[in-house]
Design an enzyme around this catalytic site. Structure first.
Site, PDB file in Angstrom:
ATOM      1  CD  GLU A 108      -1.783  -2.397   1.401  1.00  0.00           C
ATOM      2  OE1 GLU A 108      -2.657  -3.278   1.228  1.00  0.00           O
ATOM      3  OE2 GLU A 108      -0.623  -2.652   1.828  1.00  0.00           O
ATOM      4  CB  ALA A 129     -11.248   1.535   4.728  1.00  0.00           C
ATOM      5  CG  ASP A 130     -10.244  -2.498   8.026  1.00  0.00           C
ATOM      6  OD1 ASP A 130     -10.647  -2.596   9.192  1.00  0.00           O
ATOM      7  OD2 ASP A 130     -11.021  -2.497   7.040  1.00  0.00           O
ATOM      8  CG  HIS A 146     -11.159  -7.681   6.529  1.00  0.00           C
ATOM      9  ND1 HIS A 146     -10.441  -8.420   7.431  1.00  0.00           N
ATOM     10  CD2 HIS A 146     -10.570  -7.877   5.316  1.00  0.00           C
ATOM     11  CE1 HIS A 146      -9.455  -9.042   6.805  1.00  0.00           C
ATOM     12  NE2 HIS A 146      -9.505  -8.730   5.520  1.00  0.00           N
TER      13      HIS A 146
END
Length: 668
Positions: free
Chosen positions: A407, A431-432, A474
């Site tokens: 990421e 998003a986590d 999650h």
């Protein structure tokens, strides 16, 4: 450093086919940063500058690499690469003004040293976190590759920086995608005070290239001809055959990490040995001995450079300090963006929230041919939620790019794309997982325009939210991690119509936008959505229900929770305000509603403490206190991580407590 201490001291210069003028030019280019440094060290002792990171002894690397690049090719230096900036012929008074925090610098006094970029000179400076620089180079190179520009991007790091995860992520990205990036490691022996033997356990850093399938070379970083010749040869090859190359330059840092650090931790014999390998003195003697340079010429060059330094220093030093201008400071946080409304078509079709998002992405891909979508499994697989299903067939693998699981590196790559004139949409699988990309979001994207006027045209899509039994990793709604960071825009729609129009605007906007998409709403919320391209303004809340008794403020799934409770209590006359965007925040709509109703309850899915409801509550107290008929009420989820079990998850969510708190507030 044992392998260096055994090497011969004498540098072996081989002029090959280079003319006398070329050889002398390289000498002059090295001489300028050395003389600037000598001036700066005097000024530091006099207290006229506050800090200095010395590159004395490493000039051959900066000068040799930059001289091998074309002027329109990007170079990404570090804080010990003064020779990059001088070889790019950046005006000295602007460099000096930058170091002194003057307006003529590149950051309007907002940053110091080499923490800046300049599109005019295709030079992109680093941030103190070092590692993300590698990913930025990948993004710039990807832009060149997509346009088939046949350009090289060079990026510098020290041997200490190679310990950061971003370095490894960038090498992997560049290798997998075949990006023309020249990764330049200046192995100067120490990361601040930590020697190389405590930084890595391989013989040479260049050996790491093998693990990533990358060609690598070791170069004597004190030999200017060797540096220039090898880099020049490699760059010519990379332009014809785009690929990444890893270079390790063996050199030494003769002074402290910065001057205040000193060099007491370095053995004296090591400093003495490397002093004999000084890149400038050795090269000068070579030129003198071969009648390429005369003592008279050398003295003339030095006097001319010193005059240039002194006059530019005086110009920068005489410049007044930066005037405090509040409007300018606040106005430069974001790049200018003029929103032009593109109205929706009268033709509609029923879409789920997930379909509206996919529809919007497809429309934007057709509208912006420089838009690239990146993310894990988004290509043939269509993403874990199938939002980009079919996009590869429609738009091709060059623009719909599966990424490695990295990421941080991909966010930095997105920023590099923006620097090089493209738009990027990045899908966080959940998003986590954005926590792994947190640094480049809050330190590169968010600060970019404020620091040096560079827009960061990146949208990060954030599938988020609970209610689907996905557990602690999650299910988070982590918008509050970012709403407090100046320079980021945060969008969080609750309905398909809004999702499609707001995502279109987010992609139009040259600023970084985090676009939150609630997973539990993806396939449960349907709406008639206009066909074709349209947009909606950021920073405008929507009044979902209109009433007089109380104001409910929420966003995302919270809006649907509120609607569900209100269906049970039709007697309550409510202004239900859907924020839609959290940054910018529609304070006008918030204050207007509260001044009318006198009561307000703020509902968020996030756990309560430190969430955006707290800031909205404070704003209301500061601006609407005299209109309030009851205390501002906040409702959020429990102060725990999100549990997996359905019953535990229901207990966690603020939805469970909202009805009771609403009725209590109505009765207050």
């Amino acid at each position: 450093m044992e392998h260096i201490s055994k090497e011969k001291i004498q540098l072996d210069f081989n002029r090959q086919e280079y003319s006398n003028d070329q050889l002398v030019s390289l000498y002059q280019k090295m001489l300028k940063p050395r003389l600037i440094e000598e001036k700066m060290l005097v000024l530091l002792r006099q207290g006229k500058i506050s800090k200095w990171f010395s590159g004395i002894g490493q000039e051959a690397i900066s000068v040799g690499v930059t001289s091998a690049l074309n002027e329109d090719e990007y170079v990404l230096p570090m804080h010990r690469n003064l020779g990059v900036f001088t070889t790019r012929n950046i005006p000295l008074y602007r460099l000096f003004a930058q170091w002194q925090g003057k307006l003529s610098g590149f950051t309007k006094g907002r940053d110091r040293s080499f923490h800046f970029g300049t599109q005019e000179y295709k030079t992109i400076g680093m941030i103190s976190h070092l590692g993300p620089q590698m990913g930025v180079a990948c993004g710039i190179a990807l832009g060149n590759l997509l346009r088939e520009d046949k350009k090289v991007t060079a990026v510098f790091t020290g041997e200490g920086g190679t310990s950061e995860g971003d370095f490894h992520e960038a090498l992997n990205i560049a290798s997998v995608w075949g990006l023309p990036v020249l990764f330049c490691i200046e192995n100067n022996g120490y990361g601040l005070s930590t020697p190389t033997k405590e930084q890595y356990n391989c013989e040479n850093l260049a050996d790491r290239g093998k693990g990533y399938g990358i060609e690598s070379h070791i170069i004597d970083g004190n030999n200017i001809i060797e540096v220039f010749d090898q880099v020049n040869t490699l760059c010519k090859s990379m332009r014809l055959n785009p690929r990444p190359i890893l270079l390790e330059f063996k050199t030494f840092r003769m002074r402290g990490h910065e001057e205040a650090s000193g060099t007491k931790y370095v053995p004296n014999e090591l400093i003495a040995e490397w002093a004999l390998k000084d890149p400038i003195e050795n090269y000068k003697n070579y030129l003198l001995n071969n009648d390429i340079l005369s003592e008279k010429n050398d003295q003339e060059y030095r006097e001319k450079i010193k005059k240039e330094i002194d006059s530019n220093w005086e110009k920068a030093n005489n410049e007044t300090t930066v005037d405090v201008d509040l409007d300018r400071e606040l106005g430069d946080v974001f790049s200018p963006f003029e929103y032009y409304n593109i109205p929706a078509s009268n033709q509609t079709h029923e879409l789920r929230l997930i379909d509206a998002i996919s529809d919007s992405l497809g429309e934007s891909m057709m509208r912006f041919d420089n838009l690239v979508i990146m993310g894990q499994d988004i290509a043939e697989y269509g993403g874990v939620f199938k939002i980009t299903e079919g996009f590869v067939k429609q738009f091709g693998k060059q623009r719909i790019r599966n990424t490695p699981i990295c990421e941080s590196g991909i966010v930095s790559t997105g920023y590099g794309l923006a620097i090089n004139g493209s738009k990027a949409v990045i899908e966080m699988q959940f998003a986590d997982f954005v926590s792994s990309g947190f640094n480049p979001i809050v330190n590169l994207l968010a600060k970019s325009n404020y620091r040096w006027g560079q827009s960061a045209d990146v949208v990060i899509r954030m599938p988020c939210g609970a209610g689907v039994g996905a557990g602690p990793f999650h299910s988070q709604t982590n918008e509050a991690w970012f709403t407090k960071t100046p320079g980021l825009k945060i969008v969080y729609p609750a309905f398909p119509v809004d999702a499609k129009g707001l995502l279109a605007t987010a992609i139009e906007d040259p600023n970084p936008v985090l676009f939150f998409e609630h997973k539990a709403l993806y396939r449960t919320i349907r709406q008639e959505v206009p066909k074709g391209y349209y947009n909606l303004p950021l920073g405008k809340a929507a009044l979902v229900k209109k009433g007089d008794d109380i104001t409910i403020i929420s966003y995302g799934a919270g809006i649907h929770w509120a609607l569900e409770i209100l269906d049970k209590h039709p007697q309550i006359s409510v202004d239900l305000l859907d924020l839609r965007t959290l940054q910018p925040l529609d304070e006008t709509a918030i204050f207007g509603s509260i001044n009318k109703t006198g009561k307000v309850i703020i509902l968020q899915e996030d756990s309560l403490f430190g969430g955006i409801a707290s800031d909205i509550s404070a704003l209301i107290m500061e601006n609407c206190f005299t209109s309030l008929d009851a205390p501002v009420k906040r409702v959020g989820s429990l102060e725990t991580p999100i549990p997996f079990d359905k019953n535990l998850e229901e207990q966690y969510l603020g939805k469970r407590r909202f009805e009771e708190e609403l009725l209590n507030l109505v009765a207050y």
